[in-house]
Design an enzyme around this catalytic site. Structure first.
Site, short mmCIF file in Angstrom:
data_model
loop_
_atom_site.label_atom_id
_atom_site.label_comp_id
_atom_site.label_asym_id
_atom_site.label_seq_id
_atom_site.Cartn_x
_atom_site.Cartn_y
_atom_site.Cartn_z
N ASN A 159 0.87 -1.48 0.17
CA ASN A 159 -0.14 -0.15 0.01
C ASN A 159 1.40 1.36 -0.28
O ASN A 159 1.39 0.86 0.28
CB ASN A 159 -0.65 -0.08 1.51
CG ASN A 159 -0.48 -0.14 2.59
OD1 ASN A 159 0.50 1.12 3.41
ND2 ASN A 159 -0.44 -1.29 3.25
N ARG A 160 0.38 2.87 -0.30
CA ARG A 160 0.86 3.38 -0.37
C ARG A 160 1.56 4.69 0.98
O ARG A 160 2.31 5.24 1.03
CB ARG A 160 0.10 4.51 -0.69
CG ARG A 160 -0.06 4.52 -2.78
CD ARG A 160 -1.10 5.16 -2.26
NE ARG A 160 -1.63 4.76 -4.43
CZ ARG A 160 -1.08 5.44 -5.23
NH1 ARG A 160 0.07 5.75 -5.07
NH2 ARG A 160 -2.18 5.03 -6.52
#
Ligand code: CTP
Length: 435
Positions: free
Chosen positions: A204-205
């Protein structure tokens, strides 16, 4: 503000140039006081040019100005970076053989030491005792970072990143409360990676910035901090113990281990809810036909697990009010039971097995508050920091806005601002819930 930058003779002296620049660029007046040994690593002209002030290691220069007293007395902050084992020893014992140690003896302002030395020197009982003495007297001694040292060796002893030392100094200058002194806190940060094969993962970011800001501010407020970092590339926050993990399962193990004797846990990490059900041992090759589907398996919900563990531990140590009997005086030798009020909860120091305050983060893209309230109840945590994520919001940015939902209380709005400011609001709320 008037800052004295003491530099002692270690190879990391060159990094103090960067620290000096951070101070001067933010408008502080800096006087550099190196030791004689420091000048063998970086010469006086460099310090003079960068600070715009005269530089001397000796008490015998400009004697008419009485520099050995004046510099220390006029300072708003003295920071020694790098602080060698030798300078820590001299400071702890009150020696005054050069301008820096004289300055340390005459300073009435806060003093920060950023030690850097080989691991053996840092761990030596003599250095440990000197650090203890300095801390007892109120100096802030930042734990060194772990990493590559002068030679090929690695371990604790590396000077923390200058930007991290600068942050600690700013906090000290602002006079942050040391309201978390004596508390152990665990912060998770970053985003987990769930391996598909040896080269690919589901991720994920999350950059880890919010978790790192939480760790940094907790250190500044006096807490002993374990930072469980999932795939974060930021410099280690000065003074925190950093445990590096990759997957949700590793993060769970590290958080639960550290949470066992922690006062508070803040789950700022973005934990993958699912992982590939199978981790391929070899790289998946491109084939001519349709790609194979990737099946997912559920990861444990660490935050919910912490809440459950705490609930169970509390239930085990709570005597139901209906069955409560007055405790016979001095009759119960069990320290757990002995600390128990009828129908009450055992003081934390005696039960010692789960955190007093559990904080979650919720990244939502829509129906932010409604989803947050449901999550707070579902996960059994005390505080839930809810923020909206999406394009350009929260992930990877230095600023953030959030609403902190409080179990049994009113939500607290935190306006858009640095992640440190949000971190401080979280610690304010945590501190208010600690005994
Ligand atoms: N969290 C956790 N373990 C997981 C997933 C999330 O401990 N397997 C924690 C996060 O660290 C965060 C909080 O739970 O503090 C909320 O994470 P979020 O992803 O917003 O919630 P989810 O439970 O995954 O709910 P959903 O994805 O449905 O919004």
């Amino acid at each position: 503000m008037k800052v004295v930058l003491g530099v002692s003779g270690g190879i990391a002296a060159y990094k103090a140039c960067e620290l000096l620049r951070l101070f001067t660029e933010s408008g502080h007046e800096v006087r550099v006081v190196p030791t004689r040994e420091a000048l063998k690593f970086v010469g006086a002209p460099t310090w003079a040019a960068l600070s715009g002030n005269p530089v001397s290691a000796e008490v015998w220069d400009d004697v008419h100005e009485v520099p050995h007293v004046r510099i220390g007395k006029q300072a708003d902050l003295v920071v020694v970076a790098p602080a060698t084992a030798d300078v820590l020893a001299r400071a702890a014992h009150g020696l005054a053989g050069d301008l820096l140690t004289n300055t340390l003896l005459t300073a009435t302002c806060p003093v920060v030491f950023a030690p850097a030395m080989h691991t053996e020197m840092w761990q030596h009982p003599a250095t440990r005792a000197n650090v203890e003495t300095l801390r007892e007297r109120g100096a802030v001694v930042i734990d060194p970072a772990v990493g590559r040292l002068t030679g090929a060796d690695t371990g604790p002893g590396r000077l923390p990143d200058p930007a991290e030392i600068f942050e600690v100094c700013l906090r000290v200058l602002r006079g942050r409360p040391r309201d978390l002194a004596g508390c152990k806190v665990v912060v998770s940060a970053g985003g987990t990676r769930e391996a598909i094969d040896p080269v690919r993962y589901l991720g994920n970011r999350s950059s880890g910035r919010q978790g790192y800001a939480l760790a940094r501010t907790a250190v500044a407020r006096g807490a002993e901090v374990t930072l469980v970092a999932a795939n974060v590339t930021l410099p280690d926050p000065a003074g925190a113990k950093v445990v590096r993990v990759e997957s949700a399962s590793e993060l769970r193990d590290a958080v639960l281990a550290a949470a066992a004797d922690a006062d508070a846990v803040v789950m700022a990490a973005a934990v993958a809810d699912f992982r590939p059900a199978t981790r391929h041992e070899a790289k998946i090759k491109k084939t001519d036909g349709e790609p194979e589907p990737i099946f997912l398996a559920k990861n444990p919900d660490i935050l919910a697990e912490l809440g459950t563990l705490r609930r169970e531990a509390r239930a085990a140590h709570t005597r139901p009010a209906a069955a409560a009997q007055p405790l016979p005086a001095a009759a119960d030798p069990d320290p757990v039971v002995a600390g128990l009020e009828p129908g009450g909860v055992v003081p934390r120091r005696e039960r010692g097995a789960y955190p007093e305050v559990i904080v979650g983060f919720a990244a939502e893209t829509h129906d932010v508050l409604a989803n947050g309230q449901a999550k707070l109840a579902r996960k059994g945590c005390d505080l839930l920091v809810v923020n909206q994520v999406g394009e350009g919001l929260a992930f990877g940015t230095p600023d953030n806005a959030a609403t902190v939902l409080v179990a049994g209380g009113d939500p607290v709005e935190v306006p858009f601002g640095p992640k440190e400011a949000l971190a401080d609001v979280v610690w304010d709320l945590v501190a208010a819930r600690l005994p």
